[in-house]
Design a protein around this motif. Structure first.
Motif, PDB file in Angstrom:
ATOM      1  N   ASP A 180     -17.191   1.322   3.111  1.00 32.07           N
ATOM      2  CA  ASP A 180     -18.144   0.217   3.209  1.00 32.07           C
ATOM      3  C   ASP A 180     -17.712  -0.847   4.219  1.00 32.07           C
ATOM      4  O   ASP A 180     -18.352  -1.868   4.378  1.00 32.07           O
ATOM      5  CB  ASP A 180     -18.374  -0.426   1.843  1.00 32.07           C
ATOM      6  CG  ASP A 180     -17.113  -1.034   1.234  1.00 32.07           C
ATOM      7  OD1 ASP A 180     -16.049  -1.039   1.900  1.00 32.07           O
ATOM      8  OD2 ASP A 180     -17.187  -1.492   0.086  1.00 32.07           O
ATOM      9  N   GLY A 181     -16.580  -0.604   4.905  1.00 35.05           N
ATOM     10  CA  GLY A 181     -16.110  -1.531   5.931  1.00 35.05           C
ATOM     11  C   GLY A 181     -15.138  -2.586   5.442  1.00 35.05           C
ATOM     12  O   GLY A 181     -14.563  -3.315   6.239  1.00 35.05           O
ATOM     13  N   LEU A 182     -14.937  -2.690   4.136  1.00 34.92           N
ATOM     14  CA  LEU A 182     -13.989  -3.673   3.606  1.00 34.92           C
ATOM     15  C   LEU A 182     -12.563  -3.235   3.893  1.00 34.92           C
ATOM     16  O   LEU A 182     -12.248  -2.045   3.893  1.00 34.92           O
ATOM     17  CB  LEU A 182     -14.179  -3.853   2.096  1.00 34.92           C
ATOM     18  CG  LEU A 182     -15.468  -4.529   1.664  1.00 34.92           C
ATOM     19  CD1 LEU A 182     -15.551  -4.582   0.137  1.00 34.92           C
ATOM     20  CD2 LEU A 182     -15.576  -5.927   2.243  1.00 34.92           C
ATOM     21  N   LEU A 183     -11.707  -4.221   4.144  1.00 28.68           N
ATOM     22  CA  LEU A 183     -10.291  -3.943   4.381  1.00 28.68           C
ATOM     23  C   LEU A 183      -9.499  -4.181   3.105  1.00 28.68           C
ATOM     24  O   LEU A 183      -9.708  -5.183   2.416  1.00 28.68           O
ATOM     25  CB  LEU A 183      -9.745  -4.854   5.482  1.00 28.68           C
ATOM     26  CG  LEU A 183     -10.278  -4.643   6.886  1.00 28.68           C
ATOM     27  CD1 LEU A 183      -9.665  -5.668   7.829  1.00 28.68           C
ATOM     28  CD2 LEU A 183     -10.018  -3.235   7.380  1.00 28.68           C
ATOM     29  N   TYR A 184      -8.592  -3.275   2.833  1.00 26.87           N
ATOM     30  CA  TYR A 184      -7.686  -3.415   1.691  1.00 26.87           C
ATOM     31  C   TYR A 184      -6.272  -3.482   2.218  1.00 26.87           C
ATOM     32  O   TYR A 184      -5.858  -2.636   3.012  1.00 26.87           O
ATOM     33  CB  TYR A 184      -7.882  -2.245   0.717  1.00 26.87           C
ATOM     34  CG  TYR A 184      -9.237  -2.292   0.072  1.00 26.87           C
ATOM     35  CD1 TYR A 184      -9.453  -3.081  -1.064  1.00 26.87           C
ATOM     36  CD2 TYR A 184     -10.315  -1.613   0.617  1.00 26.87           C
ATOM     37  CE1 TYR A 184     -10.711  -3.160  -1.644  1.00 26.87           C
ATOM     38  CE2 TYR A 184     -11.572  -1.688   0.034  1.00 26.87           C
ATOM     39  CZ  TYR A 184     -11.762  -2.463  -1.091  1.00 26.87           C
ATOM     40  OH  TYR A 184     -13.005  -2.549  -1.660  1.00 26.87           O
ATOM     41  N   PRO A 185      -5.515  -4.492   1.805  1.00 29.17           N
ATOM     42  CA  PRO A 185      -4.176  -4.692   2.345  1.00 29.17           C
ATOM     43  C   PRO A 185      -3.169  -3.656   1.838  1.00 29.17           C
ATOM     44  O   PRO A 185      -3.238  -3.208   0.696  1.00 29.17           O
ATOM     45  CB  PRO A 185      -3.804  -6.091   1.864  1.00 29.17           C
ATOM     46  CG  PRO A 185      -4.656  -6.336   0.672  1.00 29.17           C
ATOM     47  CD  PRO A 185      -5.909  -5.552   0.876  1.00 29.17           C
ATOM     48  N   LEU A 186      -2.234  -3.310   2.709  1.00 34.71           N
ATOM     49  CA  LEU A 186      -1.136  -2.407   2.371  1.00 34.71           C
ATOM     50  C   LEU A 186       0.205  -3.134   2.339  1.00 34.71           C
ATOM     51  O   LEU A 186       1.163  -2.609   1.796  1.00 34.71           O
ATOM     52  CB  LEU A 186      -1.053  -1.272   3.403  1.00 34.71           C
ATOM     53  CG  LEU A 186      -2.246  -0.337   3.500  1.00 34.71           C
ATOM     54  CD1 LEU A 186      -2.088   0.582   4.707  1.00 34.71           C
ATOM     55  CD2 LEU A 186      -2.381   0.453   2.219  1.00 34.71           C
ATOM     56  N   THR A 187       0.252  -4.319   2.956  1.00 37.44           N
ATOM     57  CA  THR A 187       1.487  -5.071   3.091  1.00 37.44           C
ATOM     58  C   THR A 187       1.231  -6.537   2.757  1.00 37.44           C
ATOM     59  O   THR A 187       0.079  -6.965   2.643  1.00 37.44           O
ATOM     60  CB  THR A 187       2.017  -5.012   4.541  1.00 37.44           C
ATOM     61  OG1 THR A 187       1.052  -5.643   5.405  1.00 37.44           O
ATOM     62  CG2 THR A 187       2.265  -3.570   5.012  1.00 37.44           C
ATOM     63  N   ALA A 188       2.308  -7.311   2.633  1.00 38.21           N
ATOM     64  CA  ALA A 188       2.159  -8.753   2.411  1.00 38.21           C
ATOM     65  C   ALA A 188       1.429  -9.395   3.597  1.00 38.21           C
ATOM     66  O   ALA A 188       0.593 -10.286   3.411  1.00 38.21           O
ATOM     67  CB  ALA A 188       3.516  -9.405   2.202  1.00 38.21           C
ATOM     68  N   THR A 189       1.707  -8.932   4.799  1.00 39.25           N
ATOM     69  CA  THR A 189       1.005  -9.435   5.980  1.00 39.25           C
ATOM     70  C   THR A 189      -0.471  -9.094   5.891  1.00 39.25           C
ATOM     71  O   THR A 189      -1.327  -9.933   6.159  1.00 39.25           O
ATOM     72  CB  THR A 189       1.624  -8.841   7.257  1.00 39.25           C
ATOM     73  OG1 THR A 189       2.924  -9.398   7.430  1.00 39.25           O
ATOM     74  CG2 THR A 189       0.790  -9.110   8.487  1.00 39.25           C
ATOM     75  N   GLY A 190      -0.803  -7.875   5.472  1.00 39.45           N
ATOM     76  CA  GLY A 190      -2.194  -7.487   5.310  1.00 39.45           C
ATOM     77  C   GLY A 190      -2.884  -8.316   4.246  1.00 39.45           C
ATOM     78  O   GLY A 190      -4.016  -8.757   4.415  1.00 39.45           O
ATOM     79  N   ARG A 191      -2.190  -8.555   3.144  1.00 44.03           N
ATOM     80  CA  ARG A 191      -2.770  -9.353   2.048  1.00 44.03           C
ATOM     81  C   ARG A 191      -3.065 -10.780   2.512  1.00 44.03           C
ATOM     82  O   ARG A 191      -4.131 -11.317   2.266  1.00 44.03           O
ATOM     83  CB  ARG A 191      -1.831  -9.351   0.834  1.00 44.03           C
ATOM     84  CG  ARG A 191      -2.425  -9.935  -0.417  1.00 44.03           C
ATOM     85  CD  ARG A 191      -1.585  -9.686  -1.676  1.00 44.03           C
ATOM     86  NE  ARG A 191      -0.233  -9.192  -1.509  1.00 44.03           N
ATOM     87  CZ  ARG A 191       0.126  -7.889  -1.429  1.00 44.03           C
ATOM     88  NH1 ARG A 191      -0.782  -6.944  -1.453  1.00 44.03           N
ATOM     89  NH2 ARG A 191       1.390  -7.550  -1.281  1.00 44.03           N
ATOM     90  N   LEU A 192      -2.118 -11.403   3.208  1.00 46.10           N
ATOM     91  CA  LEU A 192      -2.327 -12.758   3.706  1.00 46.10           C
ATOM     92  C   LEU A 192      -3.486 -12.789   4.704  1.00 46.10           C
ATOM     93  O   LEU A 192      -4.323 -13.691   4.656  1.00 46.10           O
ATOM     94  CB  LEU A 192      -1.058 -13.292   4.386  1.00 46.10           C
ATOM     95  CG  LEU A 192      -1.190 -14.644   5.053  1.00 46.10           C
ATOM     96  CD1 LEU A 192      -1.436 -15.751   4.025  1.00 46.10           C
ATOM     97  CD2 LEU A 192       0.038 -14.965   5.872  1.00 46.10           C
ATOM     98  N   THR A 193      -3.560 -11.805   5.566  1.00 42.97           N
ATOM     99  CA  THR A 193      -4.593 -11.766   6.575  1.00 42.97           C
ATOM    100  C   THR A 193      -5.977 -11.557   5.970  1.00 42.97           C
ATOM    101  O   THR A 193      -6.948 -12.185   6.396  1.00 42.97           O
ATOM    102  CB  THR A 193      -4.285 -10.662   7.612  1.00 42.97           C
ATOM    103  OG1 THR A 193      -2.980 -10.908   8.170  1.00 42.97           O
ATOM    104  CG2 THR A 193      -5.309 -10.644   8.738  1.00 42.97           C
ATOM    105  N   VAL A 194      -6.070 -10.699   4.970  1.00 41.16           N
ATOM    106  CA  VAL A 194      -7.364 -10.418   4.335  1.00 41.16           C
ATOM    107  C   VAL A 194      -7.772 -11.513   3.363  1.00 41.16           C
ATOM    108  O   VAL A 194      -8.907 -11.972   3.366  1.00 41.16           O
ATOM    109  CB  VAL A 194      -7.335  -9.045   3.624  1.00 41.16           C
ATOM    110  CG1 VAL A 194      -8.564  -8.852   2.763  1.00 41.16           C
ATOM    111  CG2 VAL A 194      -7.193  -7.930   4.623  1.00 41.16           C
ATOM    112  N   ASP A 195      -6.837 -11.931   2.522  1.00 43.86           N
ATOM    113  CA  ASP A 195      -7.160 -12.870   1.438  1.00 43.86           C
ATOM    114  C   ASP A 195      -7.007 -14.326   1.813  1.00 43.86           C
ATOM    115  O   ASP A 195      -7.594 -15.186   1.189  1.00 43.86           O
ATOM    116  CB  ASP A 195      -6.301 -12.585   0.208  1.00 43.86           C
ATOM    117  CG  ASP A 195      -6.562 -11.209  -0.368  1.00 43.86           C
ATOM    118  OD1 ASP A 195      -7.650 -10.655  -0.123  1.00 43.86           O
ATOM    119  OD2 ASP A 195      -5.670 -10.684  -1.047  1.00 43.86           O
ATOM    120  N   GLY A 196      -6.182 -14.593   2.810  1.00 42.72           N
ATOM    121  CA  GLY A 196      -5.934 -15.971   3.209  1.00 42.72           C
ATOM    122  C   GLY A 196      -5.124 -16.641   2.192  1.00 42.72           C
ATOM    123  O   GLY A 196      -4.862 -17.676   1.882  1.00 42.72           O
TER     124      GLY A 196
END
Length: 108
Positions: free
Chosen positions: A92-108
């Motif tokens: 559906d195009g949503l991004l799911y984080p794999l790392t702490a960097t990904g989580r911060l980038t996606v979730d803010g």
């Protein structure tokens, strides 16, 4: 910001006229995007080509002048790491984080 026209053109071309964070194109945004400092000038960043990212206004505003201190994760740097290192994109195009960097980038 003291970015020359030549540097501006290099950043623009390198990014393929699209936001290096989210991929939105100039055509979709109906205008040129902005040049952002990955490491903000206020946090010691410079105008070197390696520190400049072509960014849509939404990503630029989201990133703001964030710069990690101590053991905080960094925001994803599209100039350094492939997105697949930090995210999985669902059908559906949503991004799911794999790392702490990904989580911060996606979730803010």
């Amino acid at each position: 910001m003291t970015i020359t026209a030549d540097i501006r053109q290099q950043v623009h071309q390198r990014a393929g006229c699209a936001c290096e964070f989210c991929g939105v194109t100039e055509e979709s945004a109906a205008s040129e995007l902005t040049i952002d400092h990955y490491q903000p000038q206020a946090k010691g960043g410079n105008d070197n080509l390696e520190n400049l990212v072509y960014s849509c206004p939404k990503c630029n505003n989201f990133k703001s002048d964030y710069w990690p201190v101590d053991d905080q994760p960094a925001l994803w740097n599209p100039r350094v790491d492939p997105a697949t290192l930090h995210f999985i994109e669902a059908e559906d195009g949503l991004l799911y984080p794999l790392t702490a960097t990904g989580r911060l980038t996606v979730d803010g």
